[in-house]
Design an enzyme around this catalytic site. Structure first.
Site, PDB file in Angstrom:
ATOM      1  N   LYS A 147      46.932 -11.272  46.690  1.00  0.00           N
ATOM      2  CA  LYS A 147      47.398 -10.152  45.859  1.00  0.00           C
ATOM      3  C   LYS A 147      46.763 -10.340  44.481  1.00  0.00           C
ATOM      4  O   LYS A 147      47.429 -10.692  43.509  1.00  0.00           O
ATOM      5  CB  LYS A 147      48.928 -10.210  45.798  1.00  0.00           C
ATOM      6  CG  LYS A 147      49.600  -8.860  45.744  1.00  0.00           C
ATOM      7  CD  LYS A 147      51.071  -9.008  46.018  1.00  0.00           C
ATOM      8  CE  LYS A 147      51.953  -8.174  45.127  1.00  0.00           C
ATOM      9  NZ  LYS A 147      51.653  -6.791  44.956  1.00  0.00           N
TER      10      LYS A 147
HETATM   11  N1  PMP Z   1      49.685  -3.033  49.494  1.00  0.00           N
HETATM   12  C1  PMP Z   1      49.516  -3.256  48.179  1.00  0.00           C
HETATM   13  C2  PMP Z   1      48.181  -3.008  47.558  1.00  0.00           C
HETATM   14  C3  PMP Z   1      50.588  -3.725  47.403  1.00  0.00           C
HETATM   15  O1  PMP Z   1      50.446  -3.937  46.097  1.00  0.00           O
HETATM   16  C4  PMP Z   1      51.845  -3.940  48.021  1.00  0.00           C
HETATM   17  C5  PMP Z   1      53.012  -4.406  47.196  1.00  0.00           C
HETATM   18  N2  PMP Z   1      53.034  -5.796  47.073  1.00  0.00           N
HETATM   19  C6  PMP Z   1      51.963  -3.698  49.394  1.00  0.00           C
HETATM   20  C7  PMP Z   1      50.865  -3.246  50.088  1.00  0.00           C
HETATM   21  C8  PMP Z   1      53.261  -3.965  50.108  1.00  0.00           C
HETATM   22  O2  PMP Z   1      53.499  -5.342  50.201  1.00  0.00           O
HETATM   23  P1  PMP Z   1      54.969  -5.967  50.208  1.00  0.00           P
HETATM   24  O3  PMP Z   1      55.722  -5.299  51.296  1.00  0.00           O
HETATM   25  O4  PMP Z   1      54.743  -7.412  50.457  1.00  0.00           O
HETATM   26  O5  PMP Z   1      55.554  -5.701  48.876  1.00  0.00           O
END
Ligand code: PMP
Length: 304
Positions: free
Chosen positions: A156
């Site tokens: 991330k």
């Molecule tokens: N895609 C992106 C680009 C994101 O920033 C997020 C948020 N973290 C998600 C998908 C969803 O991930 P999560 O369910 O782990 O929050």
């Protein structure tokens, strides 16, 4: 947003949020050499002396792996312990969002990951609903999600969010709530900060992890919940035109949880969304600690 929880964690210490400052010369600010996390917590509705954190270890594991891309070995267990201490220091009284960040904290110039100091910080803020639970309108973005050949998308990393930001602003500027990005193969990827699901003929479909998605923790939770309910889940490449004839489309992410999509471009989706509603209700029951079958997805932090 001006409202933050009172303590941040910076340089290995808890400090008042207003004193948690970094230099204008911070390497990560200039080169995007950072990775973030984002997780939710809330006071236990059944016991105000406890905080419930959803899938804490999964979030810490993803951040630890993101740090690894940056050449920073930060064990999952260390992140977890620090987040729990941070929660106990802040004693939140409303639902909140935790933002941990790993970043190159040195002050030198030149993009690199070797010979530069790294640090780990945490801050947080109260957070209610992120997007309308009634459903959002989406445009297919003119921006593509980056591809794995040019970017470590399983991390991330903050740098990837320029594309999210471009896509979101383009969508809002053209009258939509959200953007759906395709990948460089022209297949459906995800929204600007959420994963995507569609329902066709009772089957739940979501772009697979080889489609340049972020491996979302809410996505994985929804897959597990649907499978446990006996729903067939297909993780595969998704064509853009499948979205337009889907029975249901929804987006998932930590901040938004599950958000129905009501229109994509000029195509209105059916108003009845039985599977979306079922999963929304089930996830809400789980995150508020009311489903004993999924207590293992919650860390319970005592704050008394
Ligand atoms: N895609 C992106 C680009 C994101 O920033 C997020 C948020 N973290 C998600 C998908 C969803 O991930 P999560 O369910 O782990 O929050």
């Amino acid at each position: 947003m001006s409202d933050f929880l009172p303590y941040a964690y910076l340089n290995g210490q808890f400090v008042p949020f207003s004193e948690a400052k970094i230099s204008v010369a911070t390497h990560a600010l200039h080169y995007g050499t950072a990775a973030l996390g984002g997780l939710r917590g809330l006071p236990n509705p059944a016991n105000a002396n406890e905080i419930l954190l959803f899938r804490l270890e999964d979030h810490c594991q993803r951040l630890s792996r993101s740090a690894h891309y940056l050449g920073y070995e930060l064990p999952m267990a260390q992140i977890k312990t620090t987040i729990i201490e941070w929660v106990q220091k802040n004693r939140p009284t409303v639902p909140f969002y935790i933002r941990p960040l790993v970043y190159t904290s040195g002050l030198g110039i030149a993009p690199r990951l070797h010979d530069v100091e790294k640090d780990f910080l945490i801050y947080g803020m109260p957070l209610g609903d992120y997007l309308s639970a009634e459903g959002v309108t989406c445009r297919i973005s003119s921006w593509q999600r980056q591809c794995d050949r040019s970017f470590p998308l399983r991390g991330k990393l903050t740098t990837s969010y320029i594309v999210s930001a471009l896509a979101k602003t383009e969508a809002v500027a053209s009258g939509f709530d959200e953007a759906i990005l395709l990948n460089t193969q022209g297949k459906v990827c995800e929204a600007s900060g959420m994963n995507l699901f569609l329902v066709r003929d009772g089957q739940l479909i979501t772009p697979s992890v080889d489609q340049d998605i972020l491996e979302g923790i809410t996505r994985r939770s929804v897959v597990e919940l649907a499978q446990a309910a006996g729903v067939t889940v297909l993780e595969r490449a998704v064509d853009r035109t499948e979205l337009l004839i889907a029975d249901e489309v929804f987006l998932t992410g930590t901040a938004a949880r599950i958000v129905p999509v009501r229109r994509i471009e000029t195509y209105t989706l059916p108003a009845q969304r039985p599977l979306t509603r079922q999963l929304q209700q089930q996830l809400q029951t789980i995150v508020t600690g009311r489903d004993p079958n999924y207590r293992h997805w919650l860390d319970i932090v005592p704050i008394a």
